[in-house]
Design a protein around this motif. Structure first.
Motif, PDB file in Angstrom:
ATOM      1  N   ASP A 162      33.444  22.822  14.384  1.00 61.87           N
ATOM      2  CA  ASP A 162      32.899  22.150  13.199  1.00 61.87           C
ATOM      3  C   ASP A 162      34.043  21.678  12.309  1.00 61.87           C
ATOM      4  OD1 ASP A 162      30.224  22.695  13.855  1.00 61.87           O
ATOM      5  OD2 ASP A 162      30.402  24.739  13.067  1.00 61.87           O
ATOM      6  N   PHE A 163      33.903  20.472  11.781  1.00 63.22           N
ATOM      7  CA  PHE A 163      34.811  20.011  10.715  1.00 63.22           C
ATOM      8  C   PHE A 163      33.973  19.881   9.467  1.00 63.22           C
ATOM      9  CE2 PHE A 163      37.480  18.025  14.185  1.00 63.22           C
ATOM     10  CZ  PHE A 163      38.573  18.851  13.969  1.00 63.22           C
ATOM     11  N   GLY A 164      34.155  20.820   8.549  1.00 66.92           N
ATOM     12  CA  GLY A 164      33.275  20.802   7.382  1.00 66.92           C
ATOM     13  C   GLY A 164      31.851  20.970   7.858  1.00 66.92           C
ATOM     14  N   ARG A 212      29.508  18.799  13.212  1.00 71.00           N
ATOM     15  CA  ARG A 212      29.717  19.500  14.482  1.00 71.00           C
ATOM     16  C   ARG A 212      30.283  18.520  15.504  1.00 71.00           C
ATOM     17  NH1 ARG A 212      26.468  24.608  16.405  1.00 71.00           N
ATOM     18  NH2 ARG A 212      27.717  25.229  14.619  1.00 71.00           N
ATOM     19  N   VAL A 213      31.574  18.640  15.764  1.00 69.68           N
ATOM     20  CA  VAL A 213      32.245  17.669  16.627  1.00 69.68           C
ATOM     21  C   VAL A 213      32.176  18.090  18.091  1.00 69.68           C
ATOM     22  CG1 VAL A 213      34.441  16.529  17.088  1.00 69.68           C
ATOM     23  CG2 VAL A 213      33.742  16.933  14.750  1.00 69.68           C
ATOM     24  N   LEU A 214      32.153  19.408  18.324  1.00 72.00           N
ATOM     25  CA  LEU A 214      31.900  19.911  19.674  1.00 72.00           C
ATOM     26  C   LEU A 214      30.634  20.747  19.607  1.00 72.00           C
ATOM     27  CD1 LEU A 214      35.253  21.177  21.240  1.00 72.00           C
ATOM     28  CD2 LEU A 214      34.018  19.045  21.655  1.00 72.00           C
ATOM     29  N   ASN A 242      34.349   6.148  21.817  1.00 70.71           N
ATOM     30  CA  ASN A 242      35.229   6.573  20.730  1.00 70.71           C
ATOM     31  C   ASN A 242      34.505   7.506  19.774  1.00 70.71           C
ATOM     32  OD1 ASN A 242      37.721   5.440  21.232  1.00 70.71           O
ATOM     33  ND2 ASN A 242      37.038   3.415  20.552  1.00 70.71           N
ATOM     34  N   GLY A 243      35.196   8.539  19.360  1.00 64.95           N
ATOM     35  CA  GLY A 243      34.621   9.458  18.386  1.00 64.95           C
ATOM     36  C   GLY A 243      33.644  10.444  18.976  1.00 64.95           C
ATOM     37  N   SER A 244      33.546  10.509  20.314  1.00 65.01           N
ATOM     38  CA  SER A 244      32.574  11.431  20.898  1.00 65.01           C
ATOM     39  C   SER A 244      33.109  12.869  20.923  1.00 65.01           C
ATOM     40  CB  SER A 244      32.208  10.975  22.309  1.00 65.01           C
ATOM     41  OG  SER A 244      33.367  10.842  23.097  1.00 65.01           O
ATOM     42  N   GLY A 245      34.397  13.053  20.633  1.00 65.58           N
ATOM     43  CA  GLY A 245      34.931  14.414  20.533  1.00 65.58           C
ATOM     44  C   GLY A 245      35.871  14.795  21.659  1.00 65.58           C
ATOM     45  N   LYS A 246      36.348  13.818  22.418  1.00 63.59           N
ATOM     46  CA  LYS A 246      37.201  14.131  23.574  1.00 63.59           C
ATOM     47  C   LYS A 246      38.525  14.759  23.138  1.00 63.59           C
ATOM     48  CE  LYS A 246      37.312   9.804  24.926  1.00 63.59           C
ATOM     49  NZ  LYS A 246      36.587   9.093  23.872  1.00 63.59           N
ATOM     50  N   THR A 247      39.198  14.103  22.182  1.00 62.09           N
ATOM     51  CA  THR A 247      40.482  14.627  21.732  1.00 62.09           C
ATOM     52  C   THR A 247      40.313  16.010  21.111  1.00 62.09           C
ATOM     53  OG1 THR A 247      41.370  12.421  21.418  1.00 62.09           O
ATOM     54  CG2 THR A 247      42.436  14.186  20.203  1.00 62.09           C
ATOM     55  N   THR A 248      39.234  16.170  20.363  1.00 62.47           N
ATOM     56  CA  THR A 248      38.975  17.476  19.764  1.00 62.47           C
ATOM     57  C   THR A 248      38.785  18.534  20.858  1.00 62.47           C
ATOM     58  OG1 THR A 248      37.899  16.338  17.946  1.00 62.47           O
ATOM     59  CG2 THR A 248      37.511  18.704  18.129  1.00 62.47           C
ATOM     60  N   PHE A 249      38.105  18.169  21.916  1.00 60.71           N
ATOM     61  CA  PHE A 249      37.909  19.070  23.050  1.00 60.71           C
ATOM     62  C   PHE A 249      39.276  19.542  23.572  1.00 60.71           C
ATOM     63  CE2 PHE A 249      34.658  19.493  26.784  1.00 60.71           C
ATOM     64  CZ  PHE A 249      34.967  20.836  26.879  1.00 60.71           C
TER      65      PHE A 249
HETATM   66  N1  LIG Z   1      40.757  16.958  11.608  1.00 58.60           N
HETATM   67  C1  LIG Z   1      39.531  16.384  11.523  1.00 58.60           C
HETATM   68  N2  LIG Z   1      38.802  16.524  10.404  1.00 58.60           N
HETATM   69  C2  LIG Z   1      37.575  15.973  10.316  1.00 58.60           C
HETATM   70  N3  LIG Z   1      37.005  15.269  11.274  1.00 58.60           N
HETATM   71  C3  LIG Z   1      37.683  15.088  12.425  1.00 58.60           C
HETATM   72  C4  LIG Z   1      38.972  15.625  12.607  1.00 58.60           C
HETATM   73  N4  LIG Z   1      39.419  15.284  13.844  1.00 58.60           N
HETATM   74  C5  LIG Z   1      38.417  14.551  14.402  1.00 58.60           C
HETATM   75  N5  LIG Z   1      37.376  14.439  13.551  1.00 58.60           N
HETATM   76  C6  LIG Z   1      36.123  13.734  13.838  1.00 58.60           C
HETATM   77  O1  LIG Z   1      35.600  14.228  15.020  1.00 58.60           O
HETATM   78  C7  LIG Z   1      35.003  13.213  15.788  1.00 58.60           C
HETATM   79  C8  LIG Z   1      35.586  13.208  17.179  1.00 58.60           C
HETATM   80  O2  LIG Z   1      36.932  12.794  17.147  1.00 58.60           O
HETATM   81  P1  LIG Z   1      37.846  12.750  18.446  1.00 58.60           P
HETATM   82  O3  LIG Z   1      37.827  14.084  19.086  1.00 58.60           O
HETATM   83  O4  LIG Z   1      39.168  12.222  18.046  1.00 58.60           O
HETATM   84  O5  LIG Z   1      37.092  11.674  19.335  1.00 58.60           O
HETATM   85  P2  LIG Z   1      37.588  10.877  20.615  1.00 58.60           P
HETATM   86  O6  LIG Z   1      38.894  11.428  21.044  1.00 58.60           O
HETATM   87  O7  LIG Z   1      36.484  11.095  21.594  1.00 58.60           O
HETATM   88  O8  LIG Z   1      37.673   9.450  20.216  1.00 58.60           O
HETATM   89  C9  LIG Z   1      35.244  11.911  15.047  1.00 58.60           C
HETATM   90  O9  LIG Z   1      34.061  11.583  14.365  1.00 58.60           O
HETATM   91  C10 LIG Z   1      36.339  12.238  14.080  1.00 58.60           C
HETATM   92  O10 LIG Z   1      36.198  11.511  12.897  1.00 58.60           O
END
Ligand SMILES: Nc1ncnc2c1ncn2[C@@H]1O[C@H](COP(=O)(O)OP(=O)(O)O)[C@@H](O)[C@H]1O
Ligand SMILES: [Mg+2]
Lengths: 258, 313, 289
Positions: free
Chosen positions: A12-14, A17-19, A38-45
């Protein structure tokens, strides 16, 4: 044999729920893709898998060991390496130094050994330059070995980022959009190289790719992510043929599909 | 005043400050850590030396003690904040610089309190000649300086130093390639503090009397100017900066004693130093002597094979 | 009982100074993302501007406060334009910015030393003292507490009711977001630099009136001010209000405690340091975080 198992990861970011209970399994010695808009949460994963972010729920196992919540430097020592989406090179150090930094040796990297085992690590470093050369030739950066990394072009930085991840002799690499920002020809070449490494050395890759079509020829298995969830999984050709695939990418223009 | 003695005195002080600048170079120049309380570790070394020398311990032991005490304090004070953002370290060290002085000043029982403490000189028992004493002191300080310079130079041109430079630029990236950055930062700060402590010991030994008023934040400021001027990330620059600023400072004092100016040269000096530091940060952030590459066997080896490459640049 | 009330009053006085002095520091820290050590000298500078008007016994405090506010605000604005903004534009990182702020502090401090000498000075007006219930107060203290209250309420209204104020909070909370939503960053930064340093100047006047005026006036209270800013949470004005009075209480009770165990009251400063270290170890984001 499964090398990496992520089970219902939550981040969770704030309030966001990103994952959302995202799970995935990577089989040893394969190239596995993680695709999604884009923005689906891959990098966060990736950040959660690699310990750069602490998960709010779920567990991760690497080679059978739990690695949930471990700091990245410990995960790295277990044989995983990460290539960032936006390369994080040390721009004032040379290309060579950037590679040497990633070596998983302990010689001369401690306060004491740096001073008192000088001969020893100097000898080792000499040897390492040959390995560095091999990798630099692989990513076509050999002539730039002594240039500061900050002077490289965007595509070259991306290549060095991959080279650096290889320098540690990992058993598994997480690469975040390795072909993004380089021209399509080079992009395919990068994937061909990864495939060769997988075939010849048995390395395992988990690769994020925004465009699934790039992976059609290379990946053994792909996971499709949308809004923090894994929504589809299977062979690349199966996933791309699935009707849900269109709806998920609906927001984006995918001319090549029609 | 005896001109020979004056030159010797200048050299001793330049040497002591060059030591401090080298230690800041290790911390800031190479590792990117903002230590704004250098004076505290200098002071810790000076007082440790004073107390040990008063107990009739030999000079070299007192110097070692001064270094170790300062190093230990440096480690203890900074370790809790090394995981946090870099500005917290700056604030904690800056504050600690004040606290140590206030503590010694306030506590009668500790090392003379506000009255100060007499430090037995290491060479005083052997000679009465001011010139000989000065010479012996130069020898001692330059020996320590040479030793430290070599140490820092070897350290920064090694895989260890390469990692420090990496941490300076991108700590997360370094963690991602397997480096426990907190340990490295702690190591750099502890080593830097040891060097500052030895400098403090040399200072106490040389001037033979110390009190809390000698350890004002001004000392820290001097060290920063020396490093910014000389060139952060370059050990030769640290030496150059140390010598240059010390000479300017001497010149100011001479001006104060022998010239009648409409402004107080001392005030003017600090106003100019303040401007100089800002101008350097703006227009020449690399300092007089810019940082060079990491020099190890690997670089030499690559220079060798690169020349045989067809596309060698 | 009377003693207790006296401690509370002292805490309110100390806290008011910290609040006034810390406001600008925390707001600019939040906006520009670096601690501006020259705030010490902004405080001092305000004190000396106040001296221009209060060196005679019939000097007017409100006039001195207003003059200090504007002069210090302008000084901060100039230093931002000449020093910090060019550095930020050149992508200077955090530590060079801090070093520059220390350099700037030395320029201001030694200029003051040159103009007014290094000897301590005193404001000339005598503040009327009277008994308020069990405690003895001076008019100055009432003005000070009044000024702090005024600042607290005024800034609250500014931050919540005006567009500028909301923008300040938005940038402090998330610098990238502010860029996207098209807030004019430069204007907001100029405004905050001016306003924040203005309050620091006012703090200098009150501090000088309550104690003495010297070129190290501000430096001497920089440590507790940083402790307050960090305890409150960097960039958080509401956290700062709480933290200022908490540290005021801790210091004034601490002094009593120090006396009771026979230690010098010079350790008062160590209380702030202790608070700072404890916050950093256990709650680095501060009360607001
Ligand atoms: N440090 C962070 N704080 C708040 N929101 C974030 C942060 N990092 C990513 N997000 C949000 O999480 C979502 C997924 O981001 P990300 O994992 O970068 O997606 P992807 O790599 O699939 O494009 C996006 O909506 C992004 O705005
Ligand atoms: Mg991404």
């Amino acid at each position: 044999m499964e090398i990496l198992v992520a089970d219902r990861l939550i981040k969770d970011f704030g309030g966001l729920r990103v994952l959302n209970e995202a799970s995935l399994t990577v089989t040893e010695g394969t190239i596995t893709g993680l695709v999604g808009p884009n923005g689906s949460g891959k990098t966060t994963f990736f950040n959660v898998l690699y310990g750069l972010l602490k998960p709010d729920g779920g567990s991760i196992h690497f080679r059978g060991e739990p690695i949930t919540g471990l700091p990245p430097y410990r995960i790295y020592r277990k044989g995983m390496a990460l290539g960032f989406q936006i390369p994080r090179l040390i721009s004032r150090l040379t290309v060579l130094d950037n590679l040497l930094l990633a070596v998983r040796q302990e010689d001369g990297t401690g306060l004491g050994t740096a001073l008192f085992a000088r001969r020893h690590w100097q000898e080792k470093e000499k040897g390492l330059t040959y390995k560095a050369r091999e990798i630099l030739e692989l990513v076509e950066l050999a002539p730039l070995a002594l240039k500061p990394a900050g002077e490289l072009s965007g595509g070259q930085r991306k290549l060095l980022e991959i080279g650096r991840a290889l320098m540690a002799d990992p058993v598994m690499l997480l690469l975040d959009e390795p072909a993004a920002g380089v021209n399509p020809v080079l992009g395919r070449k990068i994937y061909a190289t990864l495939e060769r490494l997988q075939r010849e050395k048995g390395l395992t890759f988990l690769v994020i790719e925004h465009r699934l079509e790039m992976l059609l020829d290379f990946a053994h298995y792909v996971y499709l992510m949308d809004a923090g969830r894994i929504v589809l999984a299977g062979k690349p050709a199966e996933v791309i043929a699935h009707p849900d695939f269109y709806t998920i990418y609906a927001g984006e223009s995918y001319q090549w599909l029609s | 005043m005896d001109p020979l003695f004056y030159i010797a005195d200048t050299l001793v002080f330049a040497g002591i400050f060059a030591l401090l600048t080298l230690s800041l170079n290790l911390e800031y120049g190479f590792t990117g850590l903002g230590n704004f309380g250098k004076v505290a570790f200098f002071m810790a070394g000076a007082y440790t030396y004073a107390v040990m020398a008063s107990a009739h311990m030999p000079c070299y032991l007192c110097l070692i003690g001064a270094g170790l005490a300062a190093g230990l304090i440096g480690f203890l004070i900074t370790f809790p904040v090394l995981r946090l953002r870099e500005d917290y370290l700056a604030i904690v060290t800056l504050s600690f610089g004040e606290i140590l002085r206030i503590t010694i000043k306030a506590q009668e029982g500790i090392a003379g309190g506000v009255q100060g403490i007499v430090v037995p000189g290491a060479f005083a028992p052997f000679t009465d000649s001011v010139r000989l004493l000065a010479l012996a002191n130069i020898g001692l300080v330059l020996f320590c300086l040479l030793f430290t310079f070599l140490l820092v130079q070897l350290l920064t041109h090694s895989p260890y130093g390469r990692i420090l430079r990496g941490i300076r630029e991108d700590e997360t990236a370094m963690q991602a390639i397997g480096k426990n950055t907190v340990i490295y930062k702690a190591g750099a700060l502890a080593t830097g503090s040891v060097i500052a402590g030895v400098a403090g010991g040399l200072f106490a030994q040389y001037i033979s009397f110390i009190d809390p008023y000698m350890f004002l934040p001004l000392v820290t400021f001097f060290v920063w100017i020396m490093l910014i001027l000389g060139g952060p990330g370059n050990n030769w620059g640290a030496l150059l900066g140390g010598l240059t600023v010390e000479l300017i400072n001497r010149g100011t004092r001479i001006a104060k004693d022998y010239l009648s100016l409409p402004v107080d040269p001392n005030n003017l000096q600090f106003i100019l130093f303040g401007m100089l530091i800002i101008l350097f940060l703006l227009y020449r952030p690399q300092g007089l002597l810019p940082e060079g590459p990491v020099k190890t066997a690997a670089r030499k080896e690559v220079l060798r094979w690169r020349s045989s490459l067809p596309t060698g640049s | 009982m009377g003693e207790f009330a006296q401690i509370l009053l002292n805490a309110a006085i100390t806290g008011s100074i910290y609040l006034l002095a810390g406001t600008g520091l925390t707001l600019t820290y939040g906006l520009l993302r670096f601690p501006n050590f020259a705030y010490a000298e902004f405080i001092t500078f305000g004190g000396y501007i106040g001296y221009l008007l209060l060196q005679k016994p019939d000097g007017s405090l409100p006039l001195a406060v207003a003059a200090a506010f504007f002069a210090t605000g302008l000084l901060s604005l100039f230093s931002h334009l000449l020093c910090f903004r060019p550095l930020v534009n050149r992508r200077a990182s955090l530590i060079p910015l801090m070093v520059a702020s220390i350099g700037l502090g030395y320029i201001i401090r030694y200029s003051i030393g040159e103009m007014w000498s290094w000897a301590a000075l005193s404001y000339q007006p005598v503040w009327q003292a009277f008994d308020l219930g069990p405690v003895r107060v001076t008019a100055l203290w009432l003005y000070l507490i009044g000024a702090a209250l005024f600042t607290g309420i005024g800034l609250h209204l500014l931050l919540t009711r005006t567009k500028t104020g909301k923008a300040i909070r938005a940038i402090a909370g998330n610098p990238d977001l502010a860029l996207v939503s098209g807030i004019n960053r430069d204007r907001i930064t100029f405004f905050t630099c001016f306003l924040g340093a203005g309050f620091a100047g006012v703090a200098g006047v009150f501090r000088a009136a309550d104690t003495q005026l010297s070129p190290v006036l501000g430096w001497d209270i920089l440590l507790p001010i940083f402790a307050v800013v960090i305890l409150g949470g960097i960039g958080s004005f509401y956290g700062l209000i709480m933290a200022a009075f908490l540290l005021g209480l801790a210091e004034n009770f601490g002094v009593i405690l120090l006396q009771a165990v026979g230690l010098s009251t010079e350790y008062r400063m160590a209380i702030a340091f202790l608070v700072l270290i404890l916050v950093l170890i256990f709650r680095p984001k501060g009360l607001a975080g």
